[in-house]
Design an enzyme around this catalytic site. Structure first.
Site, short mmCIF file in Angstrom:
data_model
loop_
_atom_site.label_atom_id
_atom_site.label_comp_id
_atom_site.label_asym_id
_atom_site.label_seq_id
_atom_site.Cartn_x
_atom_site.Cartn_y
_atom_site.Cartn_z
N PHE A 1 2.01 10.34 2.28
CA PHE A 1 3.27 10.46 3.00
C PHE A 1 3.77 9.11 3.49
O PHE A 1 4.66 9.06 4.33
CB PHE A 1 3.10 11.39 4.22
CG PHE A 1 2.70 12.79 3.85
CD1 PHE A 1 3.61 13.68 3.33
CD2 PHE A 1 1.39 13.20 4.02
CE1 PHE A 1 3.24 14.95 2.99
CE2 PHE A 1 1.01 14.49 3.68
CZ PHE A 1 1.93 15.36 3.16
N GLY B 1 0.83 -1.21 0.00
CA GLY B 1 0.00 0.00 0.00
C GLY B 1 0.85 1.25 0.00
O GLY B 1 2.01 1.24 0.38
N ARG B 2 0.24 2.34 -0.45
CA ARG B 2 0.95 3.62 -0.47
C ARG B 2 -0.03 4.74 -0.20
O ARG B 2 -1.22 4.64 -0.51
CB ARG B 2 1.67 3.84 -1.80
CG ARG B 2 0.78 3.95 -3.02
CD ARG B 2 1.57 4.25 -4.28
NE ARG B 2 2.43 3.17 -4.67
CZ ARG B 2 3.75 3.29 -4.83
NH1 ARG B 2 4.34 4.46 -4.61
NH2 ARG B 2 4.48 2.28 -5.19
N GLY B 3 0.47 5.81 0.40
CA GLY B 3 -0.33 6.99 0.68
C GLY B 3 0.45 8.25 0.34
O GLY B 3 1.52 8.19 -0.27
N ASP C 1 -11.93 8.55 11.39
CA ASP C 1 -12.04 7.98 10.04
C ASP C 1 -12.48 6.52 10.13
O ASP C 1 -11.97 5.66 9.42
CB ASP C 1 -10.72 8.10 9.28
CG ASP C 1 -10.90 7.89 7.79
OD1 ASP C 1 -12.01 8.14 7.27
OD2 ASP C 1 -9.94 7.48 7.12
N LYS D 1 5.16 0.41 8.15
CA LYS D 1 4.68 1.65 7.53
C LYS D 1 5.80 2.68 7.56
O LYS D 1 6.27 3.07 8.63
CB LYS D 1 3.45 2.17 8.28
CG LYS D 1 2.79 3.37 7.61
CD LYS D 1 1.48 3.71 8.29
CE LYS D 1 0.76 4.82 7.58
NZ LYS D 1 -0.56 5.11 8.19
N ARG E 1 4.33 4.60 2.86
CA ARG E 1 4.36 3.36 2.11
C ARG E 1 4.25 2.22 3.13
O ARG E 1 4.82 2.32 4.21
CB ARG E 1 5.67 3.21 1.32
CG ARG E 1 5.94 4.32 0.32
CD ARG E 1 5.01 4.24 -0.87
NE ARG E 1 5.34 5.24 -1.87
CZ ARG E 1 4.89 6.49 -1.87
NH1 ARG E 1 4.10 6.89 -0.89
NH2 ARG E 1 5.21 7.33 -2.84
N VAL E 2 3.55 1.17 2.77
CA VAL E 2 3.38 0.05 3.68
C VAL E 2 3.86 -1.23 2.99
O VAL E 2 3.48 -1.49 1.85
CB VAL E 2 1.92 -0.12 4.13
CG1 VAL E 2 1.77 -1.30 5.10
CG2 VAL E 2 1.42 1.16 4.79
#
Length: 448
Positions: free
Chosen positions: A106, A102-104, A215, A124, A108-109
């Site tokens: 700010f 996964g990535r966001g 969230d 993370k 990366r996982v």
């Protein structure tokens, strides 16, 4: 013998002998031959050097080509090699980086494995170069270092460098809540109460600590393992904050090789009483009305989100489902939802009462997590409810919603499930804080 007589014009030169003439010609010829030989030799030498250079260049080209081919082959065989290089040697010495999951904005996982115990983890990587990245890290790390509950994601350890923070988290492999519902084949109210009991338990623990998740949604509720007895855990604290901006003496962080003090930033955040609780952040369909009205929010916003989740869990549809965000927000502010359509005729009054107590416009009258755990529907595990299988209706409604979502234009800002990534609060001298989402604007569905 040479004689000089009178003036130079009358000079008489002796007749050269044939031997001397031939000697001179021979010398000139020899000289020219030597000159020619030297030039030929030099040309041969240069030609040899060029051939050698060409062979060297060719060999270097072949060598570089081979290296590039090997590198390409290595990248094809191991596509995460480039990403591994971003990890601090201390991390890679302890964990074997397996795959990017996964990535966001700010972060990366990656999926990793402890080298000694072979236990799987999720690591993370948070970029903290700028203010936004720093802010995105501080709240999440501040919460994760304090929590310890079976239904909340667990932080194993932290590594820090000047511009990066590595959070080693337990790896949830059982899938998302709704994925499990669809995959089961059968789903009854009793199954829903089991999941909601675990979520309510985790929320009660967080709210007791003063943590607001902000969230909460099905994508952030993951099963720890694929088994039927798996626990359900709350994940992704990237938008979490402290209720009433509580100043806690135990929020100071002690981390390895820290080049900055995150506790200082948390204290600064806590000094501004309204900023953290007035900011608009989260996923639109799950936002509480007080957040849309920019009123100070509390842990009640998580309970509103739990009401939305319960509605989806029992029907596969959203209580507030509109084609645009303005319409969606107006519906939420009005509290306009209903129990019409399939499968609500088969859902018990007790389950509907549970939802009504959560989707209450006034946060003061909204059910708390502690009260939810004592609600008759959860306590009895839906014993008095219908035993009807809701799976077909739930799956059909989820599929319809997915089809509508895919047909909408992403640029319209109305894509369901997309997180509002800008914290638009009025904190002085602050820039917008970006939430964790992938390149398409969708929330990353991982245990983060």
């Amino acid at each position: 013998m040479l004689f000089i007589m009178g003036s130079s014009s009358g000079k008489v030169l002796p007749e050269p002998s044939k031997n001397g003439y031939f000697c001179l010609i021979s010398s000139v010829v020899n000289f020219k031959k030597q000159e020619t030989d030297r030039k030929t030799c030099k040309e041969k030498q240069q030609a040899w050097l060029w051939r050698r250079s060409d062979r060297g260049a060719s060999r270097r080209g072949i060598s570089e080509g081979v290296k590039e081919s090997v590198h390409l082959e290595e990248r094809m065989r191991n596509p995460n090699a480039k990403f591994r290089a971003k990890f601090d040697p201390r991390v890679t010495a302890r964990y074997d980086i397996k795959a990017l999951i996964g990535r966001g904005s700010f972060s990366r996982v990656v999926r990793a494995e402890h080298r000694r115990t072979h236990q799987p983890f999720a690591i993370k990587l948070l970029e903290v170069k700028g203010r936004e990245g720093h802010e995105a890290c501080q709240a999440e790390l501040g919460v994760l270092r304090r929590v310890n509950h079976t239904n909340v994601i667990r932080l194993a350890e932290v590594f820090e460098t000047q511009h990066r923070v590595y959070l080693v988290l337990e790896l949830a492999t059982g899938g998302e809540l709704l994925e499990r519902v669809v995959a089961r084949g059968t789903f009854r109210e009793r199954d829903a109460t089991k999941a909601l009991m675990m979520v309510s338990s985790g929320l009660h623990y967080l709210h007791t600590l003063g943590v607001i998740h902000r969230d909460l949604k099905p994508e952030n509720l993951l099963y720890y393992h694929p088994g039927r007895d798996s626990r359900l855990i709350i994940t992704d604290f990237g938008l979490a904050c402290w209720e009433n901006n509580r100043r806690r003496e135990d929020t100071a962080f002690t981390t390895r090789d820290a080049n900055f003090d995150l506790s200082t930033d948390v204290e600064e955040c806590c000094q501004d009483e309204d900023w953290a609780v007035r900011t608009l952040c989260g996923t639109p369909e799950y936002l509480a009305p007080e957040m849309l009205a920019r009123r100070p929010c509390s842990s009640a916003v998580d309970m509103w989100a739990l009401g939305v989740i319960t509605y989806i869990l029992l029907s596969g549809s959203l209580p507030f489902d509109q084609s645009s965000r303005p319409r969606l927000f107006r519906a939420i502010l009005r509290g306009g939802y209903s129990f019409h359509g399939d499968p609500w005729k088969s859902v018990s009054a007790s389950a509907k009462s549970f939802i009504d107590r959560l989707l209450t416009l006034d946060p003061e009258h909204r059910m708390s997590a502690e009260e939810a755990l004592k609600h008759p529907w959860l306590v009895s595990m839906a014993a008095c409810s219908s035993n009807k299988n809701l799976h077909r209706s739930i799956s059909r409604n989820l599929q319809r919603r997915a089809s509508r979502a895919s047909s909408r234009c992403p640029s319209s800002g109305s894509t369901p499930g997309s997180r509002i990534s800008m914290r638009s609060g009025s904190r002085p001298n602050s820039r917008p804080r970006l939430g964790v989402s992938n390149s398409s604007g969708q929330c990353v569905k991982i245990a983060t």
